[in-house]
Design a protein around this motif. Structure first.
Motif, PDB file in Angstrom:
ATOM      1  N   ASN A   1       0.608  -7.669   7.653  1.00  0.00           N
ATOM      2  CA  ASN A   1       1.563  -7.651   6.626  1.00  0.00           C
ATOM      3  C   ASN A   1       1.030  -6.918   5.078  1.00  0.00           C
ATOM      4  O   ASN A   1       1.623  -6.041   4.588  1.00  0.00           O
ATOM      5  N   LYS A   2      -0.257  -7.338   5.039  1.00  0.00           N
ATOM      6  CA  LYS A   2      -0.886  -6.759   3.689  1.00  0.00           C
ATOM      7  C   LYS A   2      -1.096  -5.362   3.861  1.00  0.00           C
ATOM      8  O   LYS A   2      -0.765  -4.455   3.155  1.00  0.00           O
ATOM      9  N   ILE A   3      -1.582  -4.654   5.202  1.00  0.00           N
ATOM     10  CA  ILE A   3      -1.485  -3.427   5.332  1.00  0.00           C
ATOM     11  C   ILE A   3      -0.365  -2.657   5.362  1.00  0.00           C
ATOM     12  O   ILE A   3      -0.229  -1.510   4.389  1.00  0.00           O
ATOM     13  N   ASP A   4       0.811  -3.354   5.872  1.00  0.00           N
ATOM     14  CA  ASP A   4       2.073  -2.766   5.593  1.00  0.00           C
ATOM     15  C   ASP A   4       2.608  -2.720   4.305  1.00  0.00           C
ATOM     16  O   ASP A   4       3.312  -1.489   3.741  1.00  0.00           O
ATOM     17  N   SER A   5       2.615  -3.675   3.470  1.00  0.00           N
ATOM     18  CA  SER A   5       2.814  -3.444   2.088  1.00  0.00           C
ATOM     19  C   SER A   5       1.948  -2.526   1.396  1.00  0.00           C
ATOM     20  O   SER A   5       2.427  -1.926   0.661  1.00  0.00           O
ATOM     21  N   ALA A   6       0.644  -2.391   1.574  1.00  0.00           N
ATOM     22  CA  ALA A   6      -0.067  -1.403   1.048  1.00  0.00           C
ATOM     23  C   ALA A   6       0.306   0.057   1.340  1.00  0.00           C
ATOM     24  O   ALA A   6       0.245   1.000   0.350  1.00  0.00           O
ATOM     25  N   ALA A   7       0.585   0.240   2.628  1.00  0.00           N
ATOM     26  CA  ALA A   7       1.285   1.543   3.120  1.00  0.00           C
ATOM     27  C   ALA A   7       2.495   1.780   2.496  1.00  0.00           C
ATOM     28  O   ALA A   7       2.727   2.835   1.995  1.00  0.00           O
ATOM     29  N   LYS A   8       3.343   0.735   2.079  1.00  0.00           N
ATOM     30  CA  LYS A   8       4.543   1.202   1.591  1.00  0.00           C
ATOM     31  C   LYS A   8       4.390   1.495   0.211  1.00  0.00           C
ATOM     32  O   LYS A   8       4.941   2.579  -0.470  1.00  0.00           O
TER      33      LYS A   8
END
Length: 114
Positions: A69-76
């Motif tokens: 989830n943290k990776i997805d958030s950072a990617a967004k």
């Protein structure tokens, strides 16, 4: 892939930690004055505590999901920042092109006057 690797490591650690060896040394003095020493080694393979294993696996899954989830958030966030930067570059290019056109128009008018 990372999920499977971490789960395999956690399971292997639990399996290795469930093995126990016990060594007993008994020394007995016989009636005739001789001493007899007996060494007994017992290896206990404790039963696996499935509740602990399940809890560890669940914790590992939660940690992996949180990291995902943290990776997805950072990617967004990065995607949003890149989009904004692209729009800024586009605006700057449009303003530059407009100034070039204005300069060309003025030059054309100046040439007509001469």
């Amino acid at each position: 892939m990372k999920n499977y690797f971490l789960i395999a490591v956690a399971t292997a650690v639990l399996l290795v930690s469930c093995k126990k060896t016990e060594t007993n040394i008994e020394t007995v003095e016989n009636a005739d004055g001789t001493i007899t020493t007996t060494t007994t080694e017992k290896e206990h393979s404790t039963t696996l505590d499935s509740a602990k294993i399940d809890a560890t696996v669940d914790r590992a899954k939660e940690n992996l999901n949180e990291a995902g989830n943290k990776i997805d958030s950072a990617a967004k966030e990065v995607g949003h920042d890149l989009k904004k930067a692209g729009e800024d570059v586009k605006d700057a290019a449009a303003k530059g092109a407009e100034k070039v056109e204005q300069g060309a128009q003025k030059l054309k008018e100046d040439l007509k006057k001469k």
